[in-house]
Design a protein around this motif. Structure first.
Motif, short mmCIF file in Angstrom:
data_model
loop_
_atom_site.label_atom_id
_atom_site.label_comp_id
_atom_site.label_asym_id
_atom_site.label_seq_id
_atom_site.Cartn_x
_atom_site.Cartn_y
_atom_site.Cartn_z
N ALA A 17 2.29 4.52 -5.91
CA ALA A 17 1.07 4.52 -5.69
C ALA A 17 0.83 3.66 -4.76
O ALA A 17 -0.19 4.39 -3.97
CB ALA A 17 0.93 3.41 -6.49
N THR A 18 1.85 3.54 -4.15
CA THR A 18 1.53 2.61 -2.71
C THR A 18 2.04 3.58 -1.45
O THR A 18 0.80 2.78 -0.78
CB THR A 18 2.83 1.47 -2.48
N LYS A 19 1.98 3.98 -1.92
CA LYS A 19 1.72 5.13 -0.45
C LYS A 19 0.31 6.33 -0.98
O LYS A 19 -0.34 6.35 0.12
CB LYS A 19 2.94 6.41 -0.97
N PHE A 20 0.11 6.37 -1.86
CA PHE A 20 -0.86 6.73 -1.52
C PHE A 20 -2.08 6.12 -2.04
O PHE A 20 -2.36 6.04 -0.37
CB PHE A 20 -1.43 7.32 -3.49
N GLY A 21 -1.66 4.92 -1.41
CA GLY A 21 -2.81 4.03 -1.70
C GLY A 21 -3.08 3.72 -0.09
O GLY A 21 -4.10 3.52 0.72
N HIS A 26 -5.70 2.96 2.75
CA HIS A 26 -5.83 2.08 4.22
C HIS A 26 -5.26 0.56 3.39
O HIS A 26 -5.16 -0.64 3.88
CB HIS A 26 -6.70 1.50 4.90
N ASP A 27 -4.52 0.46 1.71
CA ASP A 27 -4.57 -0.92 1.26
C ASP A 27 -3.61 -0.21 0.14
O ASP A 27 -3.41 0.53 -0.57
CB ASP A 27 -6.48 -0.99 -0.15
N PRO A 28 -2.41 -0.52 -0.18
CA PRO A 28 -1.08 -0.26 -0.68
C PRO A 28 -1.37 -0.67 -2.16
O PRO A 28 -0.69 -0.31 -3.03
CB PRO A 28 -0.02 -1.13 0.07
#
Length: 69
Positions: A17-21, A26-28
């Protein structure tokens, strides 16, 4: 709903999820915030949908495959 599309994308491409964000918004914390009820602006939602479509079209992915044998 956007969160359903995002969750399906994450499962399909085995992406954290953090990589996608980071890549899409541009927001992990973007996905985590969606899970907590965040409602993104219309422009942001359109950008996320475009990112997912572009990612799939560009073939920048490794689909999750079942280990056979």
């Amino acid at each position: 709903m956007l969160i359903r599309s995002v969750e399906k994308f994450l499962r399909t491409y085995d992406m954290p999820a953090t990589k996608f964000g980071r890549l899409a918004a541009h927001d992990p914390r973007f996905v985590l915030d969606l899970r907590m009820g965040r409602i993104p602006r219309q422009q942001t939602e359109a950008r996320i949908v475009a990112f997912m479509a572009g990612f799939e079209a560009a073939g920048q992915h490794k689909r999750v495959s079942a280990n056979v044998g």
